[in-house]
Design a protein around this motif. Structure first.
Motif, PDB file in Angstrom:
ATOM      1  N   ALA A 139      -3.610 -22.950 -45.956  1.00  0.00           N
ATOM      2  CA  ALA A 139      -3.722 -22.327 -44.523  1.00  0.00           C
ATOM      3  C   ALA A 139      -4.719 -21.189 -44.668  1.00  0.00           C
ATOM      4  CB  ALA A 139      -2.397 -22.031 -43.946  1.00  0.00           C
ATOM      5  N   GLY A 140      -5.141 -20.339 -45.590  1.00  0.00           N
ATOM      6  CA  GLY A 140      -6.104 -19.304 -45.567  1.00  0.00           C
ATOM      7  C   GLY A 140      -5.223 -18.147 -45.394  1.00  0.00           C
ATOM      8  N   LEU A 141      -3.899 -18.026 -45.597  1.00  0.00           N
ATOM      9  CA  LEU A 141      -2.941 -17.239 -45.237  1.00  0.00           C
ATOM     10  C   LEU A 141      -2.206 -16.432 -46.197  1.00  0.00           C
ATOM     11  CD1 LEU A 141      -1.753 -18.811 -41.789  1.00  0.00           C
ATOM     12  CD2 LEU A 141      -3.511 -16.837 -42.042  1.00  0.00           C
ATOM     13  N   ALA A 142      -1.598 -15.395 -46.199  1.00  0.00           N
ATOM     14  CA  ALA A 142      -0.763 -14.897 -47.129  1.00  0.00           C
ATOM     15  C   ALA A 142       0.586 -15.583 -47.293  1.00  0.00           C
ATOM     16  CB  ALA A 142      -0.394 -13.210 -47.095  1.00  0.00           C
ATOM     17  N   GLU A 143       1.324 -15.590 -48.547  1.00  0.00           N
ATOM     18  CA  GLU A 143       2.562 -16.085 -48.443  1.00  0.00           C
ATOM     19  C   GLU A 143       3.649 -15.442 -47.475  1.00  0.00           C
ATOM     20  OE1 GLU A 143       5.768 -17.258 -51.869  1.00  0.00           O
ATOM     21  OE2 GLU A 143       4.050 -16.595 -52.571  1.00  0.00           O
ATOM     22  N   ARG A 144       3.496 -13.994 -47.435  1.00  0.00           N
ATOM     23  CA  ARG A 144       4.073 -13.324 -46.742  1.00  0.00           C
ATOM     24  C   ARG A 144       4.210 -13.738 -45.221  1.00  0.00           C
ATOM     25  NH1 ARG A 144       2.251  -7.691 -47.717  1.00  0.00           N
ATOM     26  NH2 ARG A 144       1.318  -7.978 -45.654  1.00  0.00           N
ATOM     27  N   THR A 145       2.948 -14.060 -44.831  1.00  0.00           N
ATOM     28  CA  THR A 145       2.802 -14.643 -43.436  1.00  0.00           C
ATOM     29  C   THR A 145       3.512 -16.040 -43.075  1.00  0.00           C
ATOM     30  OG1 THR A 145       0.640 -13.735 -43.409  1.00  0.00           O
ATOM     31  CG2 THR A 145       0.844 -15.367 -41.841  1.00  0.00           C
TER      32      THR A 145
END
Length: 188
Positions: free
Chosen positions: A37-43
């Protein structure tokens, strides 16, 4: 700090579904979903408690919608007709997501834990609808019967809608399934 990008939740849902289809639910990690998704795992964890919830995150919204649609049903409607009308209204919303619904169900069908979670979701929907019927003055047993029957009607119509090519729209299949149930119980 990374730049904010819109629709993180939707991108995570899409990425997860793609990966679940490609690799299988069990073999897919949250880290892989976030990366796709192009996001951080935290997101990911800001939006979902775990990787199952990507498939079930809309359950609360669906339940609220169904209860509201049931409350808006005509006072003259029978309990089963009021429940069917609520599911038909929900079916109208789902109509635009047919391919996503088909893919989601394929992922769920391939995993026992997810099938169990889906059954729990359906039971919760039926319970909420029964409560809403009771608020309309329907007796306990009649409310439970109508809500459970409505849930079954929806499930059968939904399965036909996603699995049979050339099927009409979901609300039509829900009404058709209700009519079939009425005919069966009338002894015709």
């Amino acid at each position: 700090m990374g730049r904010w990008e819109p629709n993180a939740r939707g991108r995570l849902e899409q990425a997860a579904l793609e990966l679940y289809i490609e690799r299988g639910f069990e073999q897919t990690t949250v880290a892989e979903i976030a990366k796709r998704a192009g996001l951080a795992e935290r997101t990911f964890f800001r939006h979902f408690a775990d990787k199952r919830e990507v498939l079930f995150g809309g359950a609360g919204t669906l339940q609220e919608f169904l209860v509201s649609a049931l409350a808006d049903a005509s006072d003259a409607a029978t309990p089963i007709d009021a429940v069917a009308a609520a599911f038909e209204a929900a079916g109208t919303l789902l109509q635009e997501r047919r391919e996503t619904a088909r893919q989601r169900q394929a992922v769920i069908a391939a995993n026992a834990e997810l099938r169990e979670r889906e059954l729990i979701k359906l039971a919760s929907l039926a319970s909420a609808l029964a409560d809403a019927l009771r608020q309309r003055g329907v007796t306990d047993s009649a409310a439970s019967l109508a809500a459970e029957a409505g849930s079954a009607i929806f499930r059968i119509a939904f399965e036909r809608w996603i699995n049979e090519a050339g099927q009409p729209d979901l609300p039509h299949l829900i009404r058709e399934s209700l009519d079939e149930l009425k005919a069966l119980t009338a002894g015709k």
